[in-house]
Scaffold this motif. Structure first.
Motif, PDB file in Angstrom:
ATOM      1  N   GLY A  69       0.774  -1.226   0.000  1.00 31.64           N
ATOM      2  CA  GLY A  69       0.000   0.000   0.000  1.00 31.64           C
ATOM      3  C   GLY A  69       0.809   1.282   0.000  1.00 31.64           C
ATOM      4  O   GLY A  69       0.254   2.379   0.147  1.00 31.64           O
ATOM      5  N   SER A  70       2.111   1.167  -0.189  1.00 32.90           N
ATOM      6  CA  SER A  70       2.977   2.347  -0.186  1.00 32.90           C
ATOM      7  C   SER A  70       2.980   3.059  -1.529  1.00 32.90           C
ATOM      8  O   SER A  70       2.863   2.426  -2.578  1.00 32.90           O
ATOM      9  CB  SER A  70       4.420   1.940   0.145  1.00 32.90           C
ATOM     10  N   LYS A  71       3.158   4.376  -1.466  1.00 38.73           N
ATOM     11  CA  LYS A  71       3.484   5.148  -2.663  1.00 38.73           C
ATOM     12  C   LYS A  71       4.999   5.098  -2.794  1.00 38.73           C
ATOM     13  O   LYS A  71       5.722   5.404  -1.839  1.00 38.73           O
ATOM     14  CB  LYS A  71       2.996   6.590  -2.529  1.00 38.73           C
ATOM     15  N   VAL A  72       5.493   4.710  -3.961  1.00 39.63           N
ATOM     16  CA  VAL A  72       6.906   4.363  -4.108  1.00 39.63           C
ATOM     17  C   VAL A  72       7.665   5.367  -4.970  1.00 39.63           C
ATOM     18  O   VAL A  72       7.283   5.650  -6.111  1.00 39.63           O
ATOM     19  CB  VAL A  72       7.061   2.951  -4.724  1.00 39.63           C
ATOM     20  N   CYS A  73       8.759   5.866  -4.404  1.00 39.77           N
ATOM     21  CA  CYS A  73       9.722   6.671  -5.157  1.00 39.77           C
ATOM     22  C   CYS A  73      11.017   5.867  -5.229  1.00 39.77           C
ATOM     23  O   CYS A  73      11.555   5.457  -4.202  1.00 39.77           O
ATOM     24  CB  CYS A  73       9.977   8.009  -4.474  1.00 39.77           C
ATOM     25  N   ALA A  74      11.493   5.632  -6.423  1.00 37.42           N
ATOM     26  CA  ALA A  74      12.734   4.882  -6.613  1.00 37.42           C
ATOM     27  C   ALA A  74      13.885   5.853  -6.822  1.00 37.42           C
ATOM     28  O   ALA A  74      13.894   6.610  -7.800  1.00 37.42           O
ATOM     29  CB  ALA A  74      12.621   3.931  -7.795  1.00 37.42           C
ATOM     30  N   VAL A  75      14.834   5.848  -5.904  1.00 40.71           N
ATOM     31  CA  VAL A  75      16.049   6.646  -6.042  1.00 40.71           C
ATOM     32  C   VAL A  75      17.104   5.744  -6.674  1.00 40.71           C
ATOM     33  O   VAL A  75      17.607   4.816  -6.043  1.00 40.71           O
ATOM     34  CB  VAL A  75      16.521   7.190  -4.680  1.00 40.71           C
ATOM     35  N   ILE A  76      17.388   6.008  -7.933  1.00 42.01           N
ATOM     36  CA  ILE A  76      18.327   5.182  -8.706  1.00 42.01           C
ATOM     37  C   ILE A  76      19.424   6.122  -9.210  1.00 42.01           C
ATOM     38  O   ILE A  76      19.358   6.623 -10.339  1.00 42.01           O
ATOM     39  CB  ILE A  76      17.609   4.475  -9.878  1.00 42.01           C
ATOM     40  N   PRO A  77      20.419   6.401  -8.374  1.00 44.40           N
ATOM     41  CA  PRO A  77      21.430   7.405  -8.744  1.00 44.40           C
ATOM     42  C   PRO A  77      22.098   7.124 -10.089  1.00 44.40           C
ATOM     43  O   PRO A  77      22.191   8.015 -10.933  1.00 44.40           O
ATOM     44  CB  PRO A  77      22.431   7.327  -7.582  1.00 44.40           C
ATOM     45  N   TYR A  78      22.555   5.887 -10.268  1.00 42.16           N
ATOM     46  CA  TYR A  78      23.032   5.487 -11.600  1.00 42.16           C
ATOM     47  C   TYR A  78      21.941   4.644 -12.232  1.00 42.16           C
ATOM     48  O   TYR A  78      21.651   3.530 -11.776  1.00 42.16           O
ATOM     49  CB  TYR A  78      24.343   4.692 -11.535  1.00 42.16           C
ATOM     50  N   LEU A  79      21.322   5.189 -13.265  1.00 42.54           N
ATOM     51  CA  LEU A  79      20.205   4.514 -13.930  1.00 42.54           C
ATOM     52  C   LEU A  79      20.712   3.790 -15.167  1.00 42.54           C
ATOM     53  O   LEU A  79      21.108   4.419 -16.161  1.00 42.54           O
ATOM     54  CB  LEU A  79      19.130   5.538 -14.295  1.00 42.54           C
ATOM     55  N   ALA A  80      20.730   2.483 -15.100  1.00 51.59           N
ATOM     56  CA  ALA A  80      21.231   1.658 -16.200  1.00 51.59           C
ATOM     57  C   ALA A  80      20.399   1.850 -17.460  1.00 51.59           C
ATOM     58  O   ALA A  80      19.217   2.180 -17.393  1.00 51.59           O
ATOM     59  CB  ALA A  80      21.209   0.190 -15.794  1.00 51.59           C
ATOM     60  N   TYR A  81      21.023   1.644 -18.588  1.00 52.29           N
ATOM     61  CA  TYR A  81      20.419   1.705 -19.928  1.00 52.29           C
ATOM     62  C   TYR A  81      20.108   3.134 -20.388  1.00 52.29           C
ATOM     63  O   TYR A  81      19.508   3.321 -21.448  1.00 52.29           O
ATOM     64  CB  TYR A  81      19.154   0.842 -20.001  1.00 52.29           C
TER      65      TYR A  81
END
Length: 293
Positions: A80-92
Motif C-alpha cells: 500500500g505504499s506510494k513508491v519513489c525509486a532513487v536510482i542514482p546510476y540509472l542503467a540503460y
C-alpha cells in the motif's frame, strides 16, 4: 511506525542509510539471497510506511540490480505504499534511441518496467540525455556538477581549466567552469558506432600549458574516452590531469588504464560505491525524493 520509510537496496545500503538520516525516516534493509542459478530473492526486514523511498543504484551487475529494484518496488506497492525509486546510476540511460537498424530503445523499456512494478516517481543523477528522461512519467534528474565543483575548489589546483572529453558535454563543463570561476574547453571526440573505437582530435582549442586540467564527464565506463583525452592534454603541456564524474563504473582495469595515461586522481560521487566515491549525493537525493510525494 513512521509513514516515511527508506528501503536500502542491496546495491546501495550505505547511501540509503544517509538518505534516511537526512529525512529522519525509518530505514528498512532489503535482505538479498542469490541462488546458485543467479536468481535473486528479496525479503524486507521490516514493515514499510505509506511513503516508501527505495535506494538502489543499477551499476553492474546491472540486470540483477535492476531486477532487485523492481522486486522491492512491487513488495512496497503491494503493502500500500506510494513508491519513489532513487536510482542514482540509472542503467540503460545511454540506450535512449535506436542508433542502428533493429536496436531496442532500452531505457523506454526500463521506464515501463519500473512503472509496472509500482514505482510512481524516480530520482536519478546526471541521466545521459533529455531523450531518456522523456520516457518517464515523473522523474527528477539531479545534476552532480555543483557538488563536484565544490569538491574541486578544495583540491588546491593550479590555474585549473575544465575540459569535456567531447562536444556533447560542453554544457556540463561550462557550468562546472562557471562554478569554479575558471575557463573551459570541449575536445572533439568521435566514436565508431559499430566497433566502439574512440578517437580524440589532438587540436585542443585552448592553451593548457602548465595548467591543471580537470576532465569532467557524466560517467566513466571503460575509460577509453578519458585515456585518449588525457593523452591529448598531456601532449598539450598540461601540468596535472584529473578526472571527475558522477558515475565511476570503471569496468575491468579501466582505473589502472586511466592512471597509466597520466591522470593524477579520479573523483566521483557515491552514486556507485567504491574507492573513488568522494562526493556525497545523499542530501540532494533526499530532498529530491521527498519533494515527489
Amino acid at each position: 511506525m513512521s509513514d516515511l520509510t527508506v528501503v536500502a537496496g542491496p546495491s546501495s545500503p550505505e547511501l540509503a542509510g544517509m538518505v534516511a538520516a537526512h529525512l529522519d525516516a525509518a530505514l528498512v534493509q532489503a535482505e538479498l539471497r542469490v541462488f546458485s542459478d543467479g536468481e535473486s530473492k528479496i525479503r524486507l526486514a521490516g514493515p514499510v510506511g505509506e511513503r516508501c523511498i527505495i535506494v538502489q543504484s543499477t551499476h553492474p551487475p546491472t540486470d540483477s540490480h535492476l531486477m532487485q529494484a523492481m522486486m522491492i518496488a512491487r513488495k512496497c506497492a503491494d503493502a500500500g505504499s506510494k513508491v519513489c525509486a532513487v536510482i542514482p546510476y540509472l542503467a540503460y540511460a545511454r540506450q535512449d534511441k535506436a542508433f542502428l537498424e533493429g536496436e531496442v530503445v532500452s531505457i523506454a523499456l526500463v521506464a515501463k518496467l519500473l512503472e509496472a512494478a509500482g514505482v510512481s516517481s524516480v530520482v536519478t543523477v546526471d541521466m545521459h540525455s533529455q531523450a531518456g528522461l522523456a520516457h518517464f512519467a515523473r522523474i527528477k534528474n539531479i545534476s552532480s556538477i555543483p557538488l563536484l565543483a565544490q569538491h574541486a575548489a578544495g583540491m588546491g589546483l593550479a590555474r585549473p581549466i575544465a575540459v569535456s572529453p567531447d562536444a556533447g558535454g560542453a554544457a556540463r563543463v561550462e557550468e562546472f567552469a562557471r562554478l569554479l570561476n575558471t575557463d573551459f574547453v570541449a575536445l572533439k571526440k568521435t566514436r565508431d558506432r559499430t566497433t566502439g573505437e574512440v578517437t580524440v582530435d589532438p587540436e585542443i582549442g585552448a592553451d593548457v600549458s602548465g595548467r591543471d586540467a580537470i576532465l569532467v564527464d557524466d560517467m566513466i565506463s571503460s575509460g577509453g574516452s578519458i585515456v585518449k583525452a588525457a593523452g591529448v592534454l598531456k601532449k598539450g603541456g598540461a601540468a596535472r590531469v584529473y578526472a571527475m564524474c558522477a558515475h565511476a563504473l570503471l569496468i575491468g582495469d579501466a582505473a589502472s588504464k586511466i592512471q597509466a595515461a597520466g591522470v593524477q586522481e579520479i573523483v566521483a560521487t557515491n552514486s556507485i560505491p567504491g574507492k573513488y566515491a568522494r562526493v556525497d549525493l545523499s542530501k540532494a537525493l533526499a530532498e529530491a525524493a521527498i519533494s515527489l510525494f
